[in-house]
Design a protein around this motif. Structure first.
Motif, PDB file in Angstrom:
ATOM      1  N   LEU A   1      38.632 -29.052   6.498  1.00 54.91           N
ATOM      2  CA  LEU A   1      37.730 -28.000   6.962  1.00 54.91           C
ATOM      3  C   LEU A   1      36.269 -28.394   6.780  1.00 54.91           C
ATOM      4  O   LEU A   1      35.432 -28.162   7.667  1.00 54.91           O
ATOM      5  CB  LEU A   1      38.021 -26.709   6.200  1.00 54.91           C
ATOM      6  CG  LEU A   1      37.257 -25.473   6.637  1.00 54.91           C
ATOM      7  CD1 LEU A   1      37.538 -25.159   8.094  1.00 54.91           C
ATOM      8  CD2 LEU A   1      37.633 -24.291   5.755  1.00 54.91           C
ATOM      9  N   ASP A   2      35.936 -28.999   5.640  1.00 54.16           N
ATOM     10  CA  ASP A   2      34.549 -29.396   5.380  1.00 54.16           C
ATOM     11  C   ASP A   2      34.015 -30.290   6.484  1.00 54.16           C
ATOM     12  O   ASP A   2      32.887 -30.114   6.966  1.00 54.16           O
ATOM     13  CB  ASP A   2      34.456 -30.131   4.035  1.00 54.16           C
ATOM     14  CG  ASP A   2      34.571 -29.180   2.860  1.00 54.16           C
ATOM     15  OD1 ASP A   2      34.403 -27.968   3.064  1.00 54.16           O
ATOM     16  OD2 ASP A   2      34.853 -29.650   1.740  1.00 54.16           O
ATOM     17  N   SER A   3      34.840 -31.226   6.912  1.00 57.18           N
ATOM     18  CA  SER A   3      34.403 -32.176   7.933  1.00 57.18           C
ATOM     19  C   SER A   3      34.314 -31.517   9.313  1.00 57.18           C
ATOM     20  O   SER A   3      33.283 -31.594   9.990  1.00 57.18           O
ATOM     21  CB  SER A   3      35.372 -33.366   7.982  1.00 57.18           C
ATOM     22  OG  SER A   3      35.065 -34.220   9.042  1.00 57.18           O
ATOM     23  N   SER A   4      35.396 -30.856   9.721  1.00 62.79           N
ATOM     24  CA  SER A   4      35.444 -30.277  11.075  1.00 62.79           C
ATOM     25  C   SER A   4      34.424 -29.166  11.270  1.00 62.79           C
ATOM     26  O   SER A   4      33.713 -29.112  12.274  1.00 62.79           O
ATOM     27  CB  SER A   4      36.845 -29.728  11.353  1.00 62.79           C
ATOM     28  OG  SER A   4      37.797 -30.756  11.316  1.00 62.79           O
ATOM     29  N   PHE A   5      34.362 -28.268  10.295  1.00 61.81           N
ATOM     30  CA  PHE A   5      33.477 -27.118  10.440  1.00 61.81           C
ATOM     31  C   PHE A   5      32.007 -27.527  10.435  1.00 61.81           C
ATOM     32  O   PHE A   5      31.206 -27.011  11.218  1.00 61.81           O
ATOM     33  CB  PHE A   5      33.749 -26.108   9.320  1.00 61.81           C
ATOM     34  CG  PHE A   5      32.869 -24.903   9.391  1.00 61.81           C
ATOM     35  CD1 PHE A   5      33.127 -23.892  10.299  1.00 61.81           C
ATOM     36  CD2 PHE A   5      31.756 -24.775   8.556  1.00 61.81           C
ATOM     37  CE1 PHE A   5      32.303 -22.773  10.376  1.00 61.81           C
ATOM     38  CE2 PHE A   5      30.931 -23.669   8.625  1.00 61.81           C
ATOM     39  CZ  PHE A   5      31.212 -22.667   9.538  1.00 61.81           C
ATOM     40  N   SER A   6      31.656 -28.460   9.578  1.00 62.05           N
ATOM     41  CA  SER A   6      30.251 -28.898   9.506  1.00 62.05           C
ATOM     42  C   SER A   6      29.790 -29.481  10.829  1.00 62.05           C
ATOM     43  O   SER A   6      28.677 -29.189  11.298  1.00 62.05           O
ATOM     44  CB  SER A   6      30.088 -29.932   8.390  1.00 62.05           C
ATOM     45  OG  SER A   6      30.372 -29.363   7.135  1.00 62.05           O
ATOM     46  N   ASN A   7      30.615 -30.314  11.438  1.00 60.33           N
ATOM     47  CA  ASN A   7      30.256 -30.918  12.732  1.00 60.33           C
ATOM     48  C   ASN A   7      30.061 -29.843  13.797  1.00 60.33           C
ATOM     49  O   ASN A   7      29.113 -29.888  14.579  1.00 60.33           O
ATOM     50  CB  ASN A   7      31.336 -31.904  13.170  1.00 60.33           C
ATOM     51  CG  ASN A   7      31.389 -33.125  12.278  1.00 60.33           C
ATOM     52  OD1 ASN A   7      30.406 -33.482  11.636  1.00 60.33           O
ATOM     53  ND2 ASN A   7      32.543 -33.771  12.224  1.00 60.33           N
ATOM     54  N   TRP A   8      30.988 -28.877  13.819  1.00 61.35           N
ATOM     55  CA  TRP A   8      30.885 -27.814  14.823  1.00 61.35           C
ATOM     56  C   TRP A   8      29.654 -26.940  14.564  1.00 61.35           C
ATOM     57  O   TRP A   8      28.925 -26.599  15.500  1.00 61.35           O
ATOM     58  CB  TRP A   8      32.156 -26.955  14.794  1.00 61.35           C
ATOM     59  CG  TRP A   8      32.037 -25.695  15.588  1.00 61.35           C
ATOM     60  CD1 TRP A   8      32.196 -25.546  16.933  1.00 61.35           C
ATOM     61  CD2 TRP A   8      31.711 -24.392  15.083  1.00 61.35           C
ATOM     62  NE1 TRP A   8      31.997 -24.241  17.306  1.00 61.35           N
ATOM     63  CE2 TRP A   8      31.696 -23.503  16.182  1.00 61.35           C
ATOM     64  CE3 TRP A   8      31.430 -23.894  13.809  1.00 61.35           C
ATOM     65  CZ2 TRP A   8      31.410 -22.142  16.043  1.00 61.35           C
ATOM     66  CZ3 TRP A   8      31.150 -22.537  13.668  1.00 61.35           C
ATOM     67  CH2 TRP A   8      31.137 -21.680  14.779  1.00 61.35           C
ATOM     68  N   TYR A   9      29.412 -26.584  13.329  1.00 58.41           N
ATOM     69  CA  TYR A   9      28.309 -25.684  12.991  1.00 58.41           C
ATOM     70  C   TYR A   9      26.953 -26.288  13.381  1.00 58.41           C
ATOM     71  O   TYR A   9      26.051 -25.578  13.826  1.00 58.41           O
ATOM     72  CB  TYR A   9      28.336 -25.390  11.488  1.00 58.41           C
ATOM     73  CG  TYR A   9      27.299 -24.399  11.033  1.00 58.41           C
ATOM     74  CD1 TYR A   9      27.438 -23.047  11.320  1.00 58.41           C
ATOM     75  CD2 TYR A   9      26.177 -24.821  10.315  1.00 58.41           C
ATOM     76  CE1 TYR A   9      26.477 -22.131  10.906  1.00 58.41           C
ATOM     77  CE2 TYR A   9      25.216 -23.906   9.898  1.00 58.41           C
ATOM     78  CZ  TYR A   9      25.379 -22.570  10.195  1.00 58.41           C
ATOM     79  OH  TYR A   9      24.428 -21.661   9.788  1.00 58.41           O
ATOM     80  N   ASN A  10      26.833 -27.582  13.238  1.00 60.93           N
ATOM     81  CA  ASN A  10      25.570 -28.256  13.570  1.00 60.93           C
ATOM     82  C   ASN A  10      25.374 -28.462  15.062  1.00 60.93           C
ATOM     83  O   ASN A  10      24.243 -28.592  15.527  1.00 60.93           O
ATOM     84  CB  ASN A  10      25.496 -29.602  12.844  1.00 60.93           C
ATOM     85  CG  ASN A  10      25.385 -29.435  11.338  1.00 60.93           C
ATOM     86  OD1 ASN A  10      24.747 -28.506  10.858  1.00 60.93           O
ATOM     87  ND2 ASN A  10      26.009 -30.339  10.587  1.00 60.93           N
ATOM     88  N   ASP A  11      26.483 -28.474  15.817  1.00 57.37           N
ATOM     89  CA  ASP A  11      26.368 -28.698  17.259  1.00 57.37           C
ATOM     90  C   ASP A  11      27.558 -28.049  17.967  1.00 57.37           C
ATOM     91  O   ASP A  11      28.466 -28.730  18.452  1.00 57.37           O
ATOM     92  CB  ASP A  11      26.316 -30.198  17.550  1.00 57.37           C
ATOM     93  CG  ASP A  11      26.007 -30.485  19.013  1.00 57.37           C
ATOM     94  OD1 ASP A  11      25.652 -29.541  19.752  1.00 57.37           O
ATOM     95  OD2 ASP A  11      26.142 -31.660  19.420  1.00 57.37           O
ATOM     96  N   PRO A  12      27.579 -26.720  18.038  1.00 56.50           N
ATOM     97  CA  PRO A  12      28.742 -26.013  18.586  1.00 56.50           C
ATOM     98  C   PRO A  12      29.085 -26.407  20.018  1.00 56.50           C
ATOM     99  O   PRO A  12      30.261 -26.506  20.378  1.00 56.50           O
ATOM    100  CB  PRO A  12      28.329 -24.531  18.514  1.00 56.50           C
ATOM    101  CG  PRO A  12      27.269 -24.484  17.479  1.00 56.50           C
ATOM    102  CD  PRO A  12      26.544 -25.798  17.579  1.00 56.50           C
TER     103      PRO A  12
END
Length: 384
Positions: free
Chosen positions: A67-78
């Motif tokens: 989750l840390d990896s996937s969510f961070s990437n999405w949050y920064n560039d949805p």
């Protein structure tokens, strides 16, 4: 007339030799000790301790890491990042609880709107699945236009479908909605058997960006997890093999190696097998004394009874849906409820099926053998 006498002498000699051998065997075999079921008080303490066991930390860490990896990437560039994460587990593991507990602290820290599918079971009428999903997870026009960020959590995807004529409408709605709005991040839990089936009929895997499978637990991980119970009950491992001279530490390690192998490293199987492997050795002076020993027997799964094809289909359907009611089971089999009821009763008496809150599920103790048998009979069973 000599031959009958010789025959009589040979028979007498054989009888004497047999007697000597039997006596030697009796002397070589140590006397059996009297081991009984746990007294009621100890059994209740054990049941409460098992009920209080947390989900295995290995599972929780695996979910949090992904989750840390996937969510961070999405949050920064949805707009340009993956917006979904699927966590797969053995079908007898409590994936809903694992996912909820993994996200408990994390979701409280987020400053983003969050929706969790609140169902504990699928809707009564499968034809209503799509409309109910839309009601719970749908977005208003303004929220879509403004691309407000939102997190969607579905603890168990099996609650969103039923294998029936209209039972897949919910999955199709969910699948199509997933890619339309990149301002939403989806977190899904699902059993492997369910996932493989939905991938075969709906190509669900093609719509998810990241899919992880929870790993199997090794002997050391199981030993650490169950250590509080071992300590509280003062379990003696040195006698789980007759004539063993191992000290407690070595004997305990060997026991958990066997437990990991027998359970295939599945926590729900391991904890039930651990429970039935405990026995009680009454104190010779006082059978009720607190100093009586709780010991372990070799952890062996109960033998799966012989099953017929109808029972195979029924058990596969229960496995596919995680748990389901009798009416839903009948729908999934395309049969009348009255025709399914007697099979359910037979399998419940055999302890292969469990009933809780009117929902049927597979007894984890039989899952490893059942999985192999269904696979051998060409059912769509995910590899583990």
């Amino acid at each position: 007339m000599i031959l009958p006498k010789i025959k009589e002498q040979l028979l007498a000699t054989y009888s004497q030799l047999t007697s000597w051998i039997s006596e030697d065997k009796r002397e070589a075999t140590p006397p059996e000790k009297s081991f009984t079921e746990l007294p009621q008080q100890l059994q209740e303490s054990l049941d409460n301790a098992i009920k209080d066991l947390p989900n295995h930390p290995t599972y929780l860490k695996a979910v949090q890491k992904a989750l840390d990896s996937s969510f961070s990437n999405w949050y920064n560039d949805p707009a340009n990042s993956h917006n979904s994460l699927a966590i797969l587990s053995s079908p007898v593991e409590p994936i809903s609880l694992i996912l909820q507990n993994s996200l408990e602290t994390w979701q409280n820290e987020q400053q983003i709107a969050l929706k969790t599918l609140a169902w504990q079971n699928r809707p009564e009428k499968p034809e209503n699945l799509q409309s109910k999903l839309l009601k719970q997870l749908g977005r208003g026009t303004l929220a879509q236009q403004e691309n407000k960020l939102e997190i969607i959590i579905i603890p168990d995807l099996s609650y969103c479908f039923l294998r029936s004529v209209e039972g897949l409408d919910g999955i199709e709605y969910f699948r199509d909605t997933l890619l339309k709005d990149r301002s939403r991040f989806w977190i899904i839990g699902c059993g492997k058997v369910t996932w493989q089936y939905l991938d075969a009929v709906c190509k669900i895997g093609a719509y998810f960006d990241e899919i992880i499978s929870l790993s199997f637990l090794n002997d050391e991980q199981l030993q650490v997890w169950l250590k509080p119970i071992v300590t509280a009950m003062n379990i003696d491992f040195t006698k789980h093999e007759e004539q063993s001279e191992d000290d407690q530490t070595t004997a305990e390690k060997r026991y958990f190696q066997k437990l990991a192998r027998a359970s295939n490293g599945i926590s729900s199987v391991a904890v039930k097998l651990f429970k039935i492997s405990l026995a009680y050795e009454p104190n010779e002076l006082d059978s009720e004394t607190i100093n009586s020993l709780v010991k372990v027997l070799n952890p062996r799964l109960p033998k799966l009874p012989e099953l017929n094809p109808n029972e195979h289909y029924l058990l596969f359907s229960v496995l596919l849906h995680s748990n389901l009611s009798l009416p839903h089971l009948a729908m999934s089999l395309g049969d009348d409820e009255s025709n399914v009821q007697h099979l359910v009763q037979v399998l419940c008496r055999a302890d292969i099926l469990k009933v809780k809150d009117n929902l049927l599920s597979i007894n984890p103790l039989y899952y490893p053998q059942l999985r192999d048998e269904l696979d051998y009979n060409n059912f769509l069973i995910a590899e583990e």
